[in-house]
Every structure is written in structure tokens, then in C-alpha cells.
Scaffold this motif. Sequence first.
Motif, PDB file in Angstrom:
ATOM      1  N   LEU A  54      -3.135   2.801  -1.794  1.00 44.05           N
ATOM      2  CA  LEU A  54      -1.931   2.639  -2.610  1.00 44.05           C
ATOM      3  C   LEU A  54      -0.685   3.096  -1.864  1.00 44.05           C
ATOM      4  CD1 LEU A  54      -3.007   3.590  -6.231  1.00 44.05           C
ATOM      5  CD2 LEU A  54      -1.680   1.581  -5.572  1.00 44.05           C
ATOM      6  N   GLU A  55      -0.789   4.227  -1.171  1.00 41.43           N
ATOM      7  CA  GLU A  55       0.360   4.705  -0.407  1.00 41.43           C
ATOM      8  C   GLU A  55       0.768   3.686   0.642  1.00 41.43           C
ATOM      9  OE1 GLU A  55       1.884   8.478   2.342  1.00 41.43           O
ATOM     10  OE2 GLU A  55      -0.148   8.484   1.486  1.00 41.43           O
ATOM     11  N   SER A  56      -0.202   3.096   1.323  1.00 37.61           N
ATOM     12  CA  SER A  56       0.109   2.089   2.336  1.00 37.61           C
ATOM     13  C   SER A  56       0.793   0.881   1.713  1.00 37.61           C
ATOM     14  CB  SER A  56      -1.184   1.657   3.043  1.00 37.61           C
ATOM     15  OG  SER A  56      -0.924   0.641   3.979  1.00 37.61           O
ATOM     16  N   CYS A  57       0.318   0.454   0.543  1.00 37.80           N
ATOM     17  CA  CYS A  57       0.930  -0.685  -0.146  1.00 37.80           C
ATOM     18  C   CYS A  57       2.356  -0.354  -0.580  1.00 37.80           C
ATOM     19  CB  CYS A  57       0.067  -1.059  -1.351  1.00 37.80           C
ATOM     20  SG  CYS A  57       0.659  -2.492  -2.267  1.00 37.80           S
ATOM     21  N   ILE A  58       2.554   0.842  -1.132  1.00 34.76           N
ATOM     22  CA  ILE A  58       3.897   1.261  -1.548  1.00 34.76           C
ATOM     23  C   ILE A  58       4.855   1.236  -0.368  1.00 34.76           C
ATOM     24  CG2 ILE A  58       5.257   3.251  -2.334  1.00 34.76           C
ATOM     25  CD1 ILE A  58       2.771   4.039  -4.030  1.00 34.76           C
ATOM     26  N   ARG A  59       4.431   1.816   0.732  1.00 32.76           N
ATOM     27  CA  ARG A  59       5.311   1.908   1.901  1.00 32.76           C
ATOM     28  C   ARG A  59       5.601   0.529   2.493  1.00 32.76           C
ATOM     29  NH1 ARG A  59       6.469   6.965   2.697  1.00 32.76           N
ATOM     30  NH2 ARG A  59       5.002   8.632   2.138  1.00 32.76           N
ATOM     31  N   LEU A  81       4.917  10.052  -4.404  1.00 29.11           N
ATOM     32  CA  LEU A  81       4.891   9.215  -3.208  1.00 29.11           C
ATOM     33  C   LEU A  81       5.890   8.061  -3.321  1.00 29.11           C
ATOM     34  CD1 LEU A  81       1.048   8.916  -2.502  1.00 29.11           C
ATOM     35  CD2 LEU A  81       2.763   9.945  -0.985  1.00 29.11           C
ATOM     36  N   GLN A  82       5.908   7.421  -4.481  1.00 30.89           N
ATOM     37  CA  GLN A  82       6.819   6.302  -4.687  1.00 30.89           C
ATOM     38  C   GLN A  82       8.272   6.752  -4.626  1.00 30.89           C
ATOM     39  OE1 GLN A  82       6.542   4.505  -8.541  1.00 30.89           O
ATOM     40  NE2 GLN A  82       7.549   2.611  -7.926  1.00 30.89           N
ATOM     41  N   THR A  83       8.569   7.882  -5.257  1.00 30.63           N
ATOM     42  CA  THR A  83       9.936   8.404  -5.247  1.00 30.63           C
ATOM     43  C   THR A  83      10.403   8.671  -3.825  1.00 30.63           C
ATOM     44  OG1 THR A  83       9.623   9.409  -7.434  1.00 30.63           O
ATOM     45  CG2 THR A  83      11.411  10.275  -6.069  1.00 30.63           C
TER      46      THR A  83
END
Length: 322
Positions: A247-252, A289-291
Motif C-alpha cells: 500500500l505504501e508503494s502504491c500511495i507513493r 503515510l498518506q499525509t
Amino acid sequence: MQWKELKARLLEAGSARLTGEPADRFIAKSAAGPGAGGSGSIFFAMGSHRVKLALNPTSTIEIAHRGNGTAQLYFDGHLIMGRLLEPGFHCPDQAFITVTGSCIFRCRYCTVPKLGGRRKSIEEIVGMVDSVRNRIHAISITSGVLSTIEEEEAYVLAVVKRLTSFDLPIGVSIYPTETTPDRLRELGVVEVKFNLESATQELFQNVCPGLDYDGIWKALDRSVELFGKGHVFSNVIIGLGETDEELESCIRRLVSHGIIPVLRPLNPVAEFTGKPRPSAERLGKLFALQTEALTKSGLDAKQALTMCTNCAGCDLVPGRDE
């Protein structure tokens, strides 16, 4: 308890039982997505903050309507005063309308294909918007796929063309063809949302058979060129089996392209019935993470004019849920 912690815990639960005075005008119905076909939802607000919860008479969370929208939330030993928000269509402040309530595709988390929904006429949609014109600030359009992607796009374009007469910001979220972003922009649409749905391409192929992951990315990137950074969005569901690292990779990746991720907690229906909703702890971690990712990329979710990020009922939204 801070709002973002309270909201994360409410989103983990996902539902509330509604008691007290009659509240029919505060109940929102959904004709699209995983919540379609349910008994309805309510929006509970504290100040500028809001959360959407499905109605469930067996929920451990109680919201008591005391009349005229005044409400009390009973949660985990707390009594929290707030109010119920009256939806335009589907959500407060917007006419968020599903054009076609059926779909030829079979995404594994979605109930729409089994509901036998219908397509609304253009005149019906215009009448719906006109009926709430005095209490909305935007129009948002979504749709299933009745026969073909191309035919659905053409029909939605005809709908949008008629809705421009209301002189309100219009956002559109449909399954895109290669030309969808350009055609929507030509009609004056201000924002679009094309959904990756899952954190990885492998998951996407598993949960959305028959859809084109690379094609959605092409539509997203073209949309950033046309609508500008921060006015293009993509839903990513939390709880399909992805890891936090995925998810972090997708967000970034999304924010690096100028796209705002909409992190949507799984509603466990269809083939995911019985699966747990994501925990409040996980939602809080991903919100942080998103913020951080949005801030580093110079994107501001508060600037959204339409659709889910503007509503901020179903998700934790940076800048809105601090």
C-alpha cells in the motif's frame, strides 16, 4: 479522543444502529460500489468533521437522533454530541449520482452486478440535481457498465453535457477508455477519479477480472495533464490481502504522478463477505503515510471540489480529518 482516532475506530466498525426520533431525510442510499443495495447509511458530523456509517440494527455503536438533526453518538463508554447531515444524493453537499446501477464486470468485492439495477434517463438525472440544487455545491457522477465501456462513456458524456447548465463543479468516476479524460475535459468536467482498486497489479487482476490495470494508469496520467495535479483521484481498497508495504508503494507512486489516493476501507460484501474490516490501528498508520506522502509531493486533499475526497465520509482524508 482526537477526531482522527475516533473516526478510525468508527470506520473499523463500519456501522451504527439509529435510534430516537424519525430520521428518514438523513438516510443516504447507495446504488454503486460495495455499499450498493444496503439498508442505507447516515453521516454523523462534529463541527467540520464527518463519518459515514451503514445502518445496522445489531451494531454495537448507537446514534440517537434527538430531532432536527441533533444526534448523540454512544461509543465505547463515550457520549459524543453531534448532528446528522442531510444528503443531497448519496452524500451531503453534493448530488453524487449513479447513472447505471448494473455492471457487466464482476469485481469480487462488489454487489452491483447481482442487484439488477437500471440506467437512469438523462431527464431523471437532471430532475434529481434540480431537486437539491439549493443545498449542494457540486455534482459527482459515477456509473457501472451496462453493455460496453465505450457505450457507457458515450451515455455519461451525454449526461454531463446536460448537467453543465447547473454551473456547478462536476466530477466524474467511470471506467475509462483511452479518450475518456479528453472528452470529459472538453465538456468542462473539473475532476476525475479512475480507480486502481487494489495496491498491486496482481491483486487487481485477481479481484477485477477483465479490467485493464495499465489502461487505468494511462487514463490517470493523461488526466493529470488535463485537469492538473490534485484534481485526479484513484480509489485503493484497504483489506483485499495487500501488505502495508504494498500500500505504501502504491500511495507513493500515485502521489508522485500528481494523483490523490482515496484509501477506502474494505466493506466485506460479495465474495469478501465475512472478511474483517481493516483495523483502526492500520487505518491510522496508513493515514500517516498518506499525509506525509501528499505533503512531500505538494498535494492538498482539502482542495478537492467533488466526489469522495471532498465528502470525506468513508475514508480518513489528510487535511480534513486532522
